[in-house]
Structures are given as C-alpha cells and as structure tokens.
Design a protein around this motif. Sequence first.
Motif, PDB file in Angstrom:
ATOM      1  N   GLN A  45      10.863  78.895  61.120  1.00 16.89           N
ATOM      2  CA  GLN A  45      10.866  77.814  62.028  1.00 16.89           C
ATOM      3  C   GLN A  45      11.001  78.457  63.542  1.00 16.89           C
ATOM      4  N   ASN A  58      11.715  69.705  57.210  1.00 15.32           N
ATOM      5  CA  ASN A  58      13.215  69.528  57.463  1.00 15.32           C
ATOM      6  C   ASN A  58      13.207  67.963  57.458  1.00 15.32           C
ATOM      7  N   ARG A  62      15.525  65.535  55.252  1.00 14.58           N
ATOM      8  CA  ARG A  62      16.252  64.652  55.623  1.00 14.58           C
ATOM      9  C   ARG A  62      15.975  63.203  55.078  1.00 14.58           C
ATOM     10  N   ARG A  92      17.401  73.178  50.397  1.00 13.32           N
ATOM     11  CA  ARG A  92      17.244  74.531  51.018  1.00 13.32           C
ATOM     12  C   ARG A  92      17.685  75.331  50.425  1.00 13.32           C
TER      13      ARG A  92
END
Length: 179
Positions: A45, A58, A62, A92
């Motif tokens: 990232q 991400n 979420r 993750r």
Amino acid sequence: NQAALESIGFKWTATEAEELDAMWFSHLNELKEYRRVRGSFAINQHKAETAFLAAWINSQRRHHRLKLRNEPNLLTDVREKALEGIGFNWERVNTWEMQFQKLLNFHKKHGHCSISKSYEDKDFQNWITRQRQNYHDKVAGKQSGLSDSKQKKLEELGFVFQPLKHIWDNKLNDLQEFK
C-alpha cells in the motif's frame, strides 16, 4: 427500431448502479491480473502504483466485516462470490511473518539467505526483493515497510540487503588477504 428496443426494456444509458458495478468488476480484474503476475494478493500500500488497489482490497474487507454484522455495506452477494471465486482471503494475512518463516526454513536447509532470482517460489522471491527495496528506501529517508525490528530479524539471520556490495566487499577482502 428505437421504439422496438425500448418496448422490450432496452436502456440507452447505464444507471449509476450499473456504472459502479462495472467499475467494481474492473478493479476485480486488476486484482486478478496482479495475482496472476505476482502470485499473491499481498499488495504494497506504500507504493504509488499499487496504493489504490491496496485501498480497494481494504475496503472490500471492511464491507465484508460489516456484512457479517448485518450492518449497511456495499458488498453484494455477487461481489462476495466473485472475490471468493478467485481465492481471495477475507482476513489480512501477516505475509511478512509467513515469508520470514520461509526464509528461516531456507536458511536452516542451505545455511545462507541467498535466494537466486530463479527460485521457484515467485511470491517468496518478490518478498526478498521488497525487503531489499524497503531497506534502500529506508536508508534514503523515504517511507519504507521495513521497521527496525524487521530489519534486525533479517540481519540476525545474515540476510544481505545489498548483495552486489556484499560480493564486492568479499572479493576485495579476498584480494587483500591474497596480497
């Protein structure tokens, strides 16, 4: 002609939802291509060229957590199945620790950390390259994914961050001893 198409429900312009869906699947295709090339979904990232895709991943994670809690989210069943269909992991994974464990195993087996560029595990090879790049970035004062603790773990194992300099220094030392 136009009337006939419209009579069967043909839409001349895409709705906002259709455009968003098309954009979402475009990002999914980027992710599939990244995995095809790199061998994993581990995306840095901190690199400009992959920052958006990392943020998109991400965001999907979420929304998945929100969906599991029955809270409002943008992850439709179709999108969820599409991600699962390419082997996407919702949690993750600490890829750094996994790859470091591979390096430990390699070191135990071979007695060194010199992974050749032709090593069969491309994901591992890419990780090795990233550690060296992160080291160079850190030394140059740039943002880097290499923390002091990670650097120390690698150094304690005998990992060489600058292989060409290491070779040069060894050859110079050999020459000085020969002299």
